[in-house]
Design a protein around this motif. Structure first.
Motif, mmCIF file in Angstrom:
data_model
loop_
_atom_site.group_PDB
_atom_site.id
_atom_site.type_symbol
_atom_site.label_atom_id
_atom_site.label_comp_id
_atom_site.label_asym_id
_atom_site.label_seq_id
_atom_site.Cartn_x
_atom_site.Cartn_y
_atom_site.Cartn_z
ATOM 1 N N ARG A 153 0.839 -1.204 0.000
ATOM 2 C CA ARG A 153 0.000 0.000 0.000
ATOM 3 C C ARG A 153 0.871 1.250 0.000
ATOM 4 O O ARG A 153 0.579 2.219 -0.699
ATOM 5 C CB ARG A 153 -0.934 -0.009 1.215
ATOM 6 N N ALA A 154 1.961 1.224 0.763
ATOM 7 C CA ALA A 154 2.881 2.361 0.785
ATOM 8 C C ALA A 154 3.466 2.603 -0.598
ATOM 9 O O ALA A 154 3.579 3.749 -1.040
ATOM 10 C CB ALA A 154 3.992 2.123 1.802
ATOM 11 N N ARG A 155 3.825 1.538 -1.301
ATOM 12 C CA ARG A 155 4.370 1.698 -2.654
ATOM 13 C C ARG A 155 3.358 2.371 -3.567
ATOM 14 O O ARG A 155 3.708 3.265 -4.340
ATOM 15 C CB ARG A 155 4.768 0.343 -3.243
ATOM 16 N N VAL A 156 2.099 1.962 -3.484
ATOM 17 C CA VAL A 156 1.056 2.577 -4.318
ATOM 18 C C VAL A 156 0.934 4.064 -3.999
ATOM 19 O O VAL A 156 0.869 4.899 -4.912
ATOM 20 C CB VAL A 156 -0.300 1.856 -4.122
ATOM 21 N N LEU A 157 0.914 4.404 -2.720
ATOM 22 C CA LEU A 157 0.802 5.814 -2.343
ATOM 23 C C LEU A 157 2.028 6.609 -2.776
ATOM 24 O O LEU A 157 1.907 7.768 -3.188
ATOM 25 C CB LEU A 157 0.577 5.942 -0.838
ATOM 26 N N LEU A 158 3.200 6.019 -2.692
ATOM 27 C CA LEU A 158 4.417 6.701 -3.149
ATOM 28 C C LEU A 158 4.376 6.945 -4.656
ATOM 29 O O LEU A 158 4.840 7.974 -5.137
ATOM 30 C CB LEU A 158 5.655 5.886 -2.782
ATOM 31 N N GLU A 159 3.814 6.012 -5.390
ATOM 32 C CA GLU A 159 3.746 6.124 -6.853
ATOM 33 C C GLU A 159 2.668 7.085 -7.323
ATOM 34 O O GLU A 159 2.798 7.688 -8.387
ATOM 35 C CB GLU A 159 3.474 4.752 -7.470
ATOM 36 N N THR A 160 1.585 7.222 -6.557
ATOM 37 C CA THR A 160 0.406 7.915 -7.075
ATOM 38 C C THR A 160 0.012 9.181 -6.333
ATOM 39 O O THR A 160 -0.943 9.846 -6.754
ATOM 40 C CB THR A 160 -0.809 6.961 -7.075
ATOM 41 N N THR A 161 0.707 9.519 -5.245
ATOM 42 C CA THR A 161 0.342 10.723 -4.494
ATOM 43 C C THR A 161 1.589 11.536 -4.161
ATOM 44 O O THR A 161 2.711 11.060 -4.315
ATOM 45 C CB THR A 161 -0.367 10.384 -3.160
ATOM 46 N N ASP A 162 1.345 12.728 -3.677
ATOM 47 C CA ASP A 162 2.428 13.599 -3.204
ATOM 48 C C ASP A 162 2.394 13.749 -1.684
ATOM 49 O O ASP A 162 3.101 14.593 -1.146
ATOM 50 C CB ASP A 162 2.312 14.986 -3.843
ATOM 51 N N VAL A 163 1.588 12.952 -1.003
ATOM 52 C CA VAL A 163 1.481 13.095 0.453
ATOM 53 C C VAL A 163 2.802 12.719 1.114
ATOM 54 O O VAL A 163 3.591 11.938 0.574
ATOM 55 C CB VAL A 163 0.318 12.271 1.044
ATOM 56 N N GLY A 164 3.035 13.282 2.295
ATOM 57 C CA GLY A 164 4.285 13.084 3.019
ATOM 58 C C GLY A 164 4.409 11.695 3.622
ATOM 59 O O GLY A 164 3.446 10.934 3.721
ATOM 60 N N MET A 165 5.616 11.398 4.065
ATOM 61 C CA MET A 165 5.915 10.084 4.640
ATOM 62 C C MET A 165 5.116 9.813 5.905
ATOM 63 O O MET A 165 4.684 8.681 6.127
ATOM 64 C CB MET A 165 7.407 9.939 4.934
#
Length: 79
Positions: free
Chosen positions: A29-41
């Protein structure tokens, strides 16, 4: 079903322990968010069920041999 039986059956079916399976789901899920969003860590860590962004970073690096930031730079989907 006892905990021991559950873990044994889970591992037989999935090839991994419940804890490892959950960690893998969180990291995916983290990989998907890293690929598709600009939200912070911190936000990604929270959304994925990690206790902190430090914990997420450590597990991410151990699993994928790269930091979340480097992963985002390499795989970010744009436009």
């Amino acid at each position: 079903m006892s905990t021991r039986s559950f873990v044994r059956n889970f591992k037989m079916v999935t090839g991994t322990t419940p804890a490892q399976w959950i960690l893998r789901q969180r990291l995916d899920r983290a990989r998907v968010l890293l690929e598709t969003t600009d939200v912070g860590m911190d936000t990604i860590a929270e959304r994925c069920g990690f206790g902190s962004s430090v914990t997420m970073r450590q597990n991410f690096a151990a699993t994928f041999a790269t930091s979340p930031t480097s992963y985002r730079r390499q795989f970010r989907v744009t436009g």
